[in-house]
Scaffold this motif. Sequence first.
Motif, PDB file in Angstrom:
ATOM      1  N   UNK A   1       7.810   4.324  29.110  1.00  0.00           N
ATOM      2  CA  UNK A   1       9.173   4.757  28.808  1.00  0.00           C
ATOM      3  C   UNK A   1      10.108   3.558  28.765  1.00  0.00           C
ATOM      4  N   UNK A   2      10.990   3.549  27.761  1.00  0.00           N
ATOM      5  CA  UNK A   2      12.024   2.512  27.656  1.00  0.00           C
ATOM      6  C   UNK A   2      13.333   3.100  28.157  1.00  0.00           C
TER       7      UNK A   2
ATOM      8  N   UNK B   1      16.083  -5.586  40.822  1.00  0.00           N
ATOM      9  CA  UNK B   1      15.540  -5.372  42.163  1.00  0.00           C
ATOM     10  C   UNK B   1      15.284  -3.898  42.457  1.00  0.00           C
ATOM     11  N   UNK B   2      15.907  -3.024  41.668  1.00  0.00           N
ATOM     12  CA  UNK B   2      15.770  -1.586  41.914  1.00  0.00           C
ATOM     13  C   UNK B   2      14.571  -0.978  41.207  1.00  0.00           C
ATOM     14  N   UNK B   3      14.038  -1.659  40.215  1.00  0.00           N
ATOM     15  CA  UNK B   3      13.001  -1.063  39.356  1.00  0.00           C
ATOM     16  C   UNK B   3      11.731  -0.771  40.146  1.00  0.00           C
ATOM     17  N   UNK B   4      11.276   0.473  40.034  1.00  0.00           N
ATOM     18  CA  UNK B   4      10.008   0.875  40.644  1.00  0.00           C
ATOM     19  C   UNK B   4       9.164   1.475  39.526  1.00  0.00           C
TER      20      UNK B   4
ATOM     21  N   UNK C   1      14.653  -1.943  29.935  1.00  0.00           N
ATOM     22  CA  UNK C   1      13.394  -2.174  30.638  1.00  0.00           C
ATOM     23  C   UNK C   1      12.365  -1.157  30.155  1.00  0.00           C
ATOM     24  N   UNK C   2      11.131  -1.591  30.045  1.00  0.00           N
ATOM     25  CA  UNK C   2      10.025  -0.676  29.727  1.00  0.00           C
ATOM     26  C   UNK C   2       9.198  -0.478  30.993  1.00  0.00           C
TER      27      UNK C   2
END
Length: 213
Positions: free
Chosen positions: A47-48, A60-63, A40-41
Motif C-alpha cells: 500500500x502507498x 519514526x512512526x512507520x510500522x 511511503x510504500x
Amino acid sequence: MKFKTVGVAMLACLGLAGCQLALPAAGVTNSDHVAGQTSVRLASSDLIVTAPDGFCVDQNSVKDTQRVGFVMMADCAALHGTAARGASLKLVMLTASVSTPLGDAARLQSQTLAQFFETTEGRAVLSRSGDPSQVSANASVLSGDILVLRASDTSPTLHKGLAQDESRVIVIAKGRLVSLTGIPLIATHAARNNADALVIELARQLKADNSDS
C-alpha cells in the motif's frame, strides 16, 4: 462479512494507532532542514500512503509488518523542527492504520461498516477506553465507497493537546481495511473542519494510488 470480523480488524488498526501517537514539536527554527518524506510504500501490504500538501510522513512512526501497518503524518515544518515562532501551522495530525488481509474483502461495503458503528460493539471499538457510552458517532458514505465517521469520545485523550473529536475515514484497499484519522491538535471549530477535509483528501489519494485498475 460478520460484524465480529470487522471488529477484530478495527481493533487491530485502532490499537496500533494508539500506541504510536506522538505529537510533533513546533516553534523551533532549524537551519539544517532537509525536505521531508511525503509518501511511503508499506512493503507487507504493498500500500502507498501519500500525505496531503504541506504534510510529511513521520518516518519514526512507520510500522510495517505482515499483520498491520501504520503511518503518522504532520505539518512538515512542525515535524522537522523548522517552524519559526508564530508561524501558521496545520494543526491536525493524520494517521493511516492498515489491518491484516480480509479474506472476503470484495463483499465488504462501506454501508456494512456504517451499520457496524451503530452497534454497541462498534462504538466500543471507537472508544479510547473501550466504553461505548462515552462515544457518539455519525457515519456517512461518500462516492468511491468511502466511509466517513465523525466521532466524539469523552474518554481521556491519548496525549495532552489533542482534541476529543476526530475525523475518521475507512476504506478497503488491496484487500485490507484502512483506517485514516484526522485529529485536531487544538479543539477549535476551524481545526475540526480542516481535519474533516484533510482526512477525506488523504482517503481519495490512497484510493487513487492503490487502484487495481
